[in-house]
Design a protein around this motif. Structure first.
Motif, PDB file in Angstrom:
ATOM      1  N   GLU A  39       0.828  -1.220   0.000  1.00  0.00           N
ATOM      2  CA  GLU A  39       0.000   0.000   0.000  1.00  0.00           C
ATOM      3  C   GLU A  39       0.860   1.268   0.000  1.00  0.00           C
ATOM      4  O   GLU A  39       0.502   2.280  -0.585  1.00  0.00           O
ATOM      5  N   LEU A  40       1.989   1.198   0.686  1.00  0.00           N
ATOM      6  CA  LEU A  40       2.902   2.348   0.716  1.00  0.00           C
ATOM      7  C   LEU A  40       3.601   2.544  -0.618  1.00  0.00           C
ATOM      8  O   LEU A  40       3.832   3.671  -1.071  1.00  0.00           O
ATOM      9  N   LEU A  41       3.954   1.423  -1.229  1.00  0.00           N
ATOM     10  CA  LEU A  41       4.823   1.461  -2.397  1.00  0.00           C
ATOM     11  C   LEU A  41       4.089   1.878  -3.663  1.00  0.00           C
ATOM     12  O   LEU A  41       4.575   2.716  -4.432  1.00  0.00           O
ATOM     13  N   MET A  42       2.929   1.279  -3.887  1.00  0.00           N
ATOM     14  CA  MET A  42       2.268   1.452  -5.193  1.00  0.00           C
ATOM     15  C   MET A  42       1.965   2.917  -5.526  1.00  0.00           C
ATOM     16  O   MET A  42       2.172   3.326  -6.673  1.00  0.00           O
ATOM     17  N   PRO A  43       1.499   3.696  -4.562  1.00  0.00           N
ATOM     18  CA  PRO A  43       1.233   5.100  -4.933  1.00  0.00           C
ATOM     19  C   PRO A  43       2.484   5.871  -5.344  1.00  0.00           C
ATOM     20  O   PRO A  43       2.392   6.906  -6.001  1.00  0.00           O
ATOM     21  N   ARG A  44       3.669   5.367  -4.970  1.00  0.00           N
ATOM     22  CA  ARG A  44       4.901   6.072  -5.335  1.00  0.00           C
ATOM     23  C   ARG A  44       5.334   5.754  -6.761  1.00  0.00           C
ATOM     24  O   ARG A  44       6.189   6.444  -7.314  1.00  0.00           O
ATOM     25  N   LEU A  45       4.784   4.686  -7.319  1.00  0.00           N
ATOM     26  CA  LEU A  45       5.236   4.242  -8.641  1.00  0.00           C
ATOM     27  C   LEU A  45       4.315   4.791  -9.721  1.00  0.00           C
ATOM     28  O   LEU A  45       3.096   4.797  -9.575  1.00  0.00           O
ATOM     29  N   GLY A  46       4.897   5.243 -10.796  1.00  0.00           N
ATOM     30  CA  GLY A  46       4.096   5.624 -11.942  1.00  0.00           C
ATOM     31  C   GLY A  46       3.689   7.082 -11.964  1.00  0.00           C
ATOM     32  O   GLY A  46       3.086   7.543 -12.919  1.00  0.00           O
ATOM     33  N   ARG A  47       4.017   7.810 -10.913  1.00  0.00           N
ATOM     34  CA  ARG A  47       3.759   9.239 -10.968  1.00  0.00           C
ATOM     35  C   ARG A  47       4.900   9.914 -11.717  1.00  0.00           C
ATOM     36  O   ARG A  47       6.043   9.491 -11.626  1.00  0.00           O
ATOM     37  N   LEU A  53      19.302  12.754 -11.699  1.00  0.00           N
ATOM     38  CA  LEU A  53      20.402  13.349 -12.448  1.00  0.00           C
ATOM     39  C   LEU A  53      20.317  14.865 -12.364  1.00  0.00           C
ATOM     40  O   LEU A  53      19.308  15.430 -11.997  1.00  0.00           O
ATOM     41  N   LEU A  54      21.425  15.500 -12.726  1.00  0.00           N
ATOM     42  CA  LEU A  54      21.437  16.958 -12.821  1.00  0.00           C
ATOM     43  C   LEU A  54      20.904  17.331 -14.188  1.00  0.00           C
ATOM     44  O   LEU A  54      21.660  17.473 -15.145  1.00  0.00           O
ATOM     45  N   GLY A  55      19.594  17.449 -14.308  1.00  0.00           N
ATOM     46  CA  GLY A  55      18.983  17.596 -15.622  1.00  0.00           C
ATOM     47  C   GLY A  55      18.862  19.029 -16.080  1.00  0.00           C
ATOM     48  O   GLY A  55      19.011  19.968 -15.312  1.00  0.00           O
ATOM     49  N   TYR A  56      18.619  19.171 -17.360  1.00  0.00           N
ATOM     50  CA  TYR A  56      18.347  20.467 -17.970  1.00  0.00           C
ATOM     51  C   TYR A  56      17.096  20.330 -18.793  1.00  0.00           C
ATOM     52  O   TYR A  56      17.103  19.575 -19.748  1.00  0.00           O
ATOM     53  N   PRO A  57      16.039  21.048 -18.555  1.00  0.00           N
ATOM     54  CA  PRO A  57      15.859  21.927 -17.395  1.00  0.00           C
ATOM     55  C   PRO A  57      15.758  21.109 -16.114  1.00  0.00           C
ATOM     56  O   PRO A  57      15.363  19.952 -16.144  1.00  0.00           O
ATOM     57  N   ILE A  58      16.077  21.736 -15.025  1.00  0.00           N
ATOM     58  CA  ILE A  58      16.304  20.997 -13.804  1.00  0.00           C
ATOM     59  C   ILE A  58      15.023  20.389 -13.230  1.00  0.00           C
ATOM     60  O   ILE A  58      15.074  19.437 -12.471  1.00  0.00           O
ATOM     61  N   HIS A  59      13.886  20.916 -13.576  1.00  0.00           N
ATOM     62  CA  HIS A  59      12.658  20.370 -13.007  1.00  0.00           C
ATOM     63  C   HIS A  59      11.785  19.656 -14.052  1.00  0.00           C
ATOM     64  O   HIS A  59      10.578  19.533 -13.866  1.00  0.00           O
ATOM     65  N   ALA A  60      12.400  19.187 -15.115  1.00  0.00           N
ATOM     66  CA  ALA A  60      11.649  18.420 -16.111  1.00  0.00           C
ATOM     67  C   ALA A  60      11.028  17.188 -15.454  1.00  0.00           C
ATOM     68  O   ALA A  60      11.645  16.560 -14.602  1.00  0.00           O
ATOM     69  N   GLU A  61       9.827  16.876 -15.859  1.00  0.00           N
ATOM     70  CA  GLU A  61       9.161  15.704 -15.295  1.00  0.00           C
ATOM     71  C   GLU A  61       9.183  14.544 -16.288  1.00  0.00           C
ATOM     72  O   GLU A  61       8.883  14.721 -17.466  1.00  0.00           O
ATOM     73  N   PHE A  62       9.505  13.385 -15.745  1.00  0.00           N
ATOM     74  CA  PHE A  62       9.575  12.192 -16.566  1.00  0.00           C
ATOM     75  C   PHE A  62       8.680  11.108 -15.972  1.00  0.00           C
ATOM     76  O   PHE A  62       8.450  11.080 -14.758  1.00  0.00           O
ATOM     77  N   HIS A  63       8.218  10.202 -16.850  1.00  0.00           N
ATOM     78  CA  HIS A  63       7.721   8.928 -16.356  1.00  0.00           C
ATOM     79  C   HIS A  63       8.879   7.945 -16.444  1.00  0.00           C
ATOM     80  O   HIS A  63       9.526   7.832 -17.480  1.00  0.00           O
ATOM     81  N   LEU A  64       9.135   7.248 -15.326  1.00  0.00           N
ATOM     82  CA  LEU A  64      10.306   6.373 -15.252  1.00  0.00           C
ATOM     83  C   LEU A  64       9.921   4.926 -15.539  1.00  0.00           C
ATOM     84  O   LEU A  64       9.039   4.371 -14.874  1.00  0.00           O
ATOM     85  N   HIS A  65      10.628   4.316 -16.503  1.00  0.00           N
ATOM     86  CA  HIS A  65      10.428   2.887 -16.734  1.00  0.00           C
ATOM     87  C   HIS A  65      10.723   2.091 -15.459  1.00  0.00           C
ATOM     88  O   HIS A  65      10.083   1.067 -15.187  1.00  0.00           O
ATOM     89  N   ALA A  66      11.670   2.570 -14.665  1.00  0.00           N
ATOM     90  CA  ALA A  66      12.026   1.864 -13.429  1.00  0.00           C
ATOM     91  C   ALA A  66      10.801   1.680 -12.521  1.00  0.00           C
ATOM     92  O   ALA A  66      10.695   0.681 -11.803  1.00  0.00           O
ATOM     93  N   ASP A  67       9.893   2.643 -12.548  1.00  0.00           N
ATOM     94  CA  ASP A  67       8.697   2.510 -11.717  1.00  0.00           C
ATOM     95  C   ASP A  67       7.805   1.359 -12.196  1.00  0.00           C
ATOM     96  O   ASP A  67       7.231   0.624 -11.390  1.00  0.00           O
ATOM     97  N   ASP A  90      -2.538  -4.391 -11.415  1.00  0.00           N
ATOM     98  CA  ASP A  90      -1.238  -3.694 -11.344  1.00  0.00           C
ATOM     99  C   ASP A  90      -0.264  -4.248 -12.381  1.00  0.00           C
ATOM    100  O   ASP A  90       0.559  -3.501 -12.923  1.00  0.00           O
ATOM    101  N   LEU A  91      -0.372  -5.557 -12.652  1.00  0.00           N
ATOM    102  CA  LEU A  91       0.453  -6.132 -13.733  1.00  0.00           C
ATOM    103  C   LEU A  91       0.054  -5.549 -15.081  1.00  0.00           C
ATOM    104  O   LEU A  91       0.912  -5.173 -15.887  1.00  0.00           O
ATOM    105  N   THR A  92      -1.256  -5.470 -15.313  1.00  0.00           N
ATOM    106  CA  THR A  92      -1.749  -4.921 -16.586  1.00  0.00           C
ATOM    107  C   THR A  92      -1.298  -3.468 -16.750  1.00  0.00           C
ATOM    108  O   THR A  92      -0.875  -3.038 -17.828  1.00  0.00           O
ATOM    109  N   LEU A  93      -1.388  -2.717 -15.672  1.00  0.00           N
ATOM    110  CA  LEU A  93      -0.950  -1.322 -15.695  1.00  0.00           C
ATOM    111  C   LEU A  93       0.530  -1.226 -16.085  1.00  0.00           C
ATOM    112  O   LEU A  93       0.936  -0.372 -16.889  1.00  0.00           O
ATOM    113  N   SER A  94       1.330  -2.128 -15.538  1.00  0.00           N
ATOM    114  CA  SER A  94       2.766  -2.129 -15.833  1.00  0.00           C
ATOM    115  C   SER A  94       3.026  -2.489 -17.289  1.00  0.00           C
ATOM    116  O   SER A  94       3.827  -1.838 -17.975  1.00  0.00           O
ATOM    117  N   VAL A  95       2.360  -3.543 -17.755  1.00  0.00           N
ATOM    118  CA  VAL A  95       2.519  -3.972 -19.147  1.00  0.00           C
ATOM    119  C   VAL A  95       2.145  -2.832 -20.084  1.00  0.00           C
ATOM    120  O   VAL A  95       2.891  -2.500 -21.022  1.00  0.00           O
TER     121      VAL A  95
END
Lengths: 287, 287
Positions: A39-47, A53-67, A90-95
């Motif tokens: 319950e703690l973990l799932m809401p953190r994934l996929g946002r 990294l030190l990105g440019y622009p520094i506050h660019a938002e990404f969706h992470l495959h790692a999530d 949750d598996l379907t969402l990941s796929v």
């Protein structure tokens, strides 16, 4: 504080360890703890998330495959232990996220960081990042889901992801799978990009073995032999056992510790045990 | 948030850039901005701090040599522009902390992380960390202070730090200065430990040239030639100019970008200009 820089992987490993232990011990209290971590973990994934990294622009938002990879890792184990539509969703969402957001067949790459809607962000260093080991780790999870669901299209896509990652990431000069590249071969942001790491090689062995078992394709068997030879000639410690974790690009060892803050007991027993089960119990055993 | 993971170096570079610009432009308003950054920066340096590694125990507190190096970098520039006892006191604080906390002649090492009272913490990975490039960068700043103050003992210690760092950190197999080691050669925590980086080589060139200029010692001249040969045969880009930043242990390039979130214009012009001034204006010019 220190705790804020710890990665989500710690919780991934904790959640699946608790779930497996609950099953092994038949302990309902531990299962409740595992569920609390779910319950703690799932809401953190996929946002959408900025990366570390030190990105440019520094506050660019990404969706992470790692999530997606983390979600699939955890939901699969929980669903194996106590099948439930919630875990299956949750598996379907990941796929869906991996296939629709991150896999770019026209680039031959599973992009590690994309815009929240899945658009490539190839003008940013993070957006060009290709992480062959992550891509292949996700690919074998997709294969397991495809096998369970009888989804031939998903299986073929997972095989494509595996082969594209190997074609791109294999070091033709020194052998071994590169840790991180940019999809267009522009310079990466990671100093350690050219190292050879234990876990992508382990994950790749299982991905290729499973893919070959499910398809019988010769090209997969050939890749398996190649990765097997590099892996077993470089990583295992003949003297004290276990695998070395980190090699310089040329195959020499960066260091000889068997564990650190990132190298724990997660990847290696998992993939070797899966390989072992596969050899013993499937169509591969007959050939 | 992202801003919390940005390093203090950004502010170090900003402070000295503003101060130098204020001098060059004769602009009092810019000097006030530089001083405002000085006020922000100094309280952050020298306090016990946990490091960004995944340490054991996770909340161990260290005094970081990097903080002393940052303080000396900034205070030296400010004191050059507008000499003031306050800046000079900050220099003295830095010298004392480096010599009394971090330099361990019995180990032949300037330890990167020690307990707040200067005790070695060699039972922790962070406590065993030796960062030859950082040690040498601090060493030449100590030499400049020693020259200004006529402090022969400080000069000799700075030369010892330089030579100890080279003896320990030079890669006898492939050449070049290692990025990070542990003082006892146990495995480091940093994946990129074995890389060869542009800035430690630049800082070492100036340290050796200054040390040789101040002492005339042959061993320093011999080290200079060795470091010079490796540096200029590996880092400069013959085609487009500037230096490559990051080499694998074997000297091949990790990537070819001239700048990233860490490689800016700080180290290279600074040390090359100092080398140039030294060649043109000191006792070395006669030999």
């Amino acid at each position: 504080s220190r705790s804020e820089v710890l990665s989500v992987y710690t919780e991934v490993f904790g959640a699946i360890a608790l779930a497996e232990y609950a099953k092994a011990a038949g302990d309902e209290t531990v299962w409740q703890k595992a569920m609390a971590m779910y319950e703690l973990l799932m809401p953190r994934l996929g946002r959408p998330s900025d990366t570390s990294l030190l990105g440019y622009p520094i506050h660019a938002e990404f969706h992470l495959h790692a999530d997606d990879m983390c979600r699939i890792t955890v939901a699969w184990v929980f669903n194996e232990i106590r099948p439930d539509p919630r875990f299956d969703d949750d598996l379907t969402l990941s796929v869906d996220s991996i296939l629709k957001r991150h896999w770019k067949p026209e680039l031959g790459a599973l992009l590690e960081n994309v815009a929240p809607d899945g658009s490539p962000m190839l003008d940013l260093p993070e957006g060009r990042m290709f992480h062959p080991g992550h891509a292949i780790e996700s690919a074998w999870m997709l294969m397991e889901i495809a096998r369970r669901r009888g989804d031939e299209t998903l299986l073929q896509t997972a095989v494509e992801i595996t082969l594209a990652s190997l074609d791109h990431g294999w070091d033709r000069e020194y052998g071994g799978l590169r840790y991180i590249t940019n999809v267009d071969w522009t310079p990466t942001h990671s100093l350690e990009a050219d190292l050879k790491l234990w876990w992508p090689h382990g994950e790749t062995l299982y991905a290729l073995l499973l893919a070959w078992d499910l398809t019988g394709r010769d090209d997969l068997a050939e890749w398996y032999e190649k990765v097997h030879d590099y892996t077993f000639s470089h990583f295992p410690d003949p003297e004290y056992g276990e695998w070395f974790g980190y090699l310089n690009r040329d195959g020499s060892r960066v260091w000889t510790a068997k564990a650190n803050g990132w190298k724990g007991c997660f990847h290696l027993p998992r993939v070797l045990y899966r390989c072992y089960r596969l050899f013993g119990s499937t169509s591969a055993s007959g050939s």
